[in-house]
Scaffold this active site. Structure first.
Site, short mmCIF file in Angstrom:
data_model
loop_
_atom_site.label_atom_id
_atom_site.label_comp_id
_atom_site.label_asym_id
_atom_site.label_seq_id
_atom_site.Cartn_x
_atom_site.Cartn_y
_atom_site.Cartn_z
NE ARG A 137 8.47 -10.03 -30.13
CZ ARG A 137 8.65 -11.19 -30.54
NH1 ARG A 137 8.47 -11.92 -29.19
NH2 ARG A 137 7.94 -11.72 -31.79
NE ARG A 178 6.17 -7.64 -29.76
CZ ARG A 178 5.20 -8.77 -31.21
NH1 ARG A 178 4.89 -9.95 -29.52
NH2 ARG A 178 5.39 -9.03 -31.93
CG HIS A 179 7.98 -7.01 -24.32
ND1 HIS A 179 9.46 -6.85 -24.76
CD2 HIS A 179 7.78 -7.89 -24.91
CE1 HIS A 179 9.55 -8.06 -25.28
NE2 HIS A 179 8.51 -8.99 -25.25
CD GLU A 211 14.55 -21.23 -22.07
OE1 GLU A 211 15.82 -20.42 -21.75
OE2 GLU A 211 13.74 -20.85 -21.34
CG ASP A 258 10.88 -9.65 -22.71
OD1 ASP A 258 11.66 -9.52 -22.46
OD2 ASP A 258 10.65 -10.48 -22.78
CG HIS A 259 4.70 -9.77 -20.58
ND1 HIS A 259 5.21 -9.71 -21.93
CD2 HIS A 259 5.22 -10.96 -21.05
CE1 HIS A 259 5.54 -10.27 -23.11
NE2 HIS A 259 5.47 -11.21 -21.83
CG HIS A 282 7.64 -19.90 -23.76
ND1 HIS A 282 5.72 -19.80 -24.23
CD2 HIS A 282 7.70 -18.84 -24.77
CE1 HIS A 282 5.04 -18.79 -25.21
NE2 HIS A 282 6.87 -17.90 -25.40
N GLY A 283 5.83 -19.83 -20.36
CA GLY A 283 3.68 -20.50 -20.31
C GLY A 283 3.67 -20.87 -18.92
N GLY A 327 8.33 -16.01 -17.07
CA GLY A 327 8.02 -13.90 -16.70
C GLY A 327 6.09 -14.14 -17.21
CG HIS A 328 2.24 -13.47 -19.98
ND1 HIS A 328 1.29 -14.56 -19.62
CD2 HIS A 328 2.34 -12.75 -19.93
CE1 HIS A 328 -0.09 -13.72 -19.95
NE2 HIS A 328 0.33 -12.45 -20.31
CD GLU A 381 13.92 -14.91 -23.68
OE1 GLU A 381 13.15 -15.00 -24.64
OE2 GLU A 381 13.77 -15.69 -22.86
CG HIS A 438 12.68 -11.92 -26.37
ND1 HIS A 438 11.87 -12.62 -26.95
CD2 HIS A 438 13.49 -11.13 -28.08
CE1 HIS A 438 12.11 -12.47 -28.06
NE2 HIS A 438 12.72 -11.87 -29.08
CG ASN A 470 10.72 -13.21 -19.70
OD1 ASN A 470 10.36 -11.67 -19.45
ND2 ASN A 470 11.74 -14.01 -20.52
CB THR A 501 4.69 -15.40 -26.87
OG1 THR A 501 5.68 -15.03 -26.61
CG2 THR A 501 3.34 -16.36 -27.27
CB THR A 502 8.96 -16.91 -28.62
OG1 THR A 502 9.84 -15.53 -28.06
CG2 THR A 502 10.00 -17.46 -29.80
NE ARG A 508 -2.86 5.87 -20.39
CZ ARG A 508 -2.79 6.24 -19.13
NH1 ARG A 508 -3.41 4.88 -18.64
NH2 ARG A 508 -2.63 7.30 -18.34
N1 PXP Z 1 11.94 -18.59 -21.97
C1 PXP Z 1 12.23 -17.67 -23.46
C2 PXP Z 1 13.12 -18.55 -24.63
C3 PXP Z 1 11.18 -17.26 -23.34
O1 PXP Z 1 11.41 -16.86 -25.57
C4 PXP Z 1 10.13 -16.46 -23.29
C5 PXP Z 1 9.47 -15.97 -23.31
O2 PXP Z 1 10.08 -14.69 -24.39
C6 PXP Z 1 10.46 -17.26 -21.62
C7 PXP Z 1 11.35 -18.36 -21.53
C8 PXP Z 1 8.83 -17.07 -20.81
O3 PXP Z 1 8.55 -17.53 -20.82
P1 PXP Z 1 6.89 -16.59 -20.36
O4 PXP Z 1 6.90 -15.14 -20.21
O5 PXP Z 1 5.54 -17.14 -20.60
O6 PXP Z 1 6.94 -17.54 -18.84
#
Ligand code: PXP
Length: 244
Positions: free
Chosen positions: A45, A49-50, A151, A9-10, A194-195, A216-217, A70, A43, A7, A100-101, A18
């Site tokens: 959104r 935001r990203h 998921e 996104d970040h 996630h996480g 991702g994060h 997403e 994602h 992912n 976050t989600t 910036r």
């Molecule tokens: N899966 C889904 C459905 C998510 O919404 C996210 C966060 O956008 C992720 C996976 C990835 O989560 P993380 O960025 O915490 O690894």
């Protein structure tokens, strides 16, 4: 084989902080491909935001691996998905005020609406995935509305780990394990995410029913110290170890 979706996104979060043109999430996605990512997740959104619309255009153009798009179950997002027809669409709950989600989608309460919502996406050839908590009623509802993939939300499991609440973490891991088996028995393809981090990924990667992890994060944070490719390669190694 257990697939890894990265992912990005970040990378866009950092760029947007910036209002600059860099760092470029598409460049990160291409590096992730080189590092062995099996797919890229982004994602879009509602508040942009990203990831922004132009990133989705550019990702669709540039990627050699599938894009997992997403999105919240809104008309705007459905129109964007139908225009791009990404390989996969993952429906997630979205609240503007959340960081976050935070939870899974309430499928059981919105069954009819969601069934109608995903039908055109499936007809357009997108694999539809529903992001849900490890909860039997939600899995059954996701199956009834015609989703091909679920998921499982691993956020609570990871939070408990880092808060040192190990009994609750282990209970959540048991729920994830049972629900991965249950969803698989219904014929659903099971993903998770996630996480997830190097510390938390192995017990999830070891679950044989899980086909894909989306991460991702943590990877973007770790890439500050190791570089993006080595950070992804280490995650891949831990996933493969857990499966072996
Ligand atoms: N899966 C889904 C459905 C998510 O919404 C996210 C966060 O956008 C992720 C996976 C990835 O989560 P993380 O960025 O915490 O690894």
């Amino acid at each position: 084989m257990l697939r890894l979706g990265v992912n990005i996104d970040h990378v866009a979060t950092l760029r947007n902080a910036r209002g600059s043109a860099y760092p470029d999430p598409v460049r990160a996605a291409k590096l992730a491909e080189e590092a062995g990512a099996d797919g890229i997740t982004a994602h879009l959104r509602e508040d942009r935001r990203h990831i922004v619309d132009a990133d989705i255009d550019a990702l669709m153009e540039a990627l050699s691996v599938p894009l997992n798009f997403e999105m919240a179950a809104t008309e705007e997002m459905q129109a964007i998905a139908l225009r791009h027809k990404p390989h996969a669409v993952c429906i997630v709950p979205e609240k503007r005020e959340e960081r976050t989600t935070e939870g899974g989608l309430e499928v059981a309460r919105e069954e009819n609406k969601l069934a109608h919502y995903i039908a055109p996406l499936r007809e357009a050839g997108c694999r539809v995935s529903i992001f849900i908590a490890a909860d039997q009623a939600q899995i059954e509802a996701a199956n009834r509305i015609g989703a091909e993939v679920i998921e499982l939300h691993t956020g609570a499991y990871c939070d408990y780990h880092y808060e040192g609440r190990f009994e609750e973490r282990d209970a959540e891991l048991r729920r994830l394990t049972e629900m991965a088996t249950f969803a698989h028995s219904l014929g659903l393809e099971v993903h998770a995410g996630h996480g997830l981090t190097y510390e938390t990924v192995k017990p999830i990667a070891a679950l044989p029913e899980i086909m894909e992890l989306n991460i991702g994060h943590f990877l973007m944070g770790e890439s500050i110290f190791r570089g993006l490719k080595p950070a992804i390669q280490e995650m891949r190694r831990l996933m493969d170890d857990a499966r072996a």
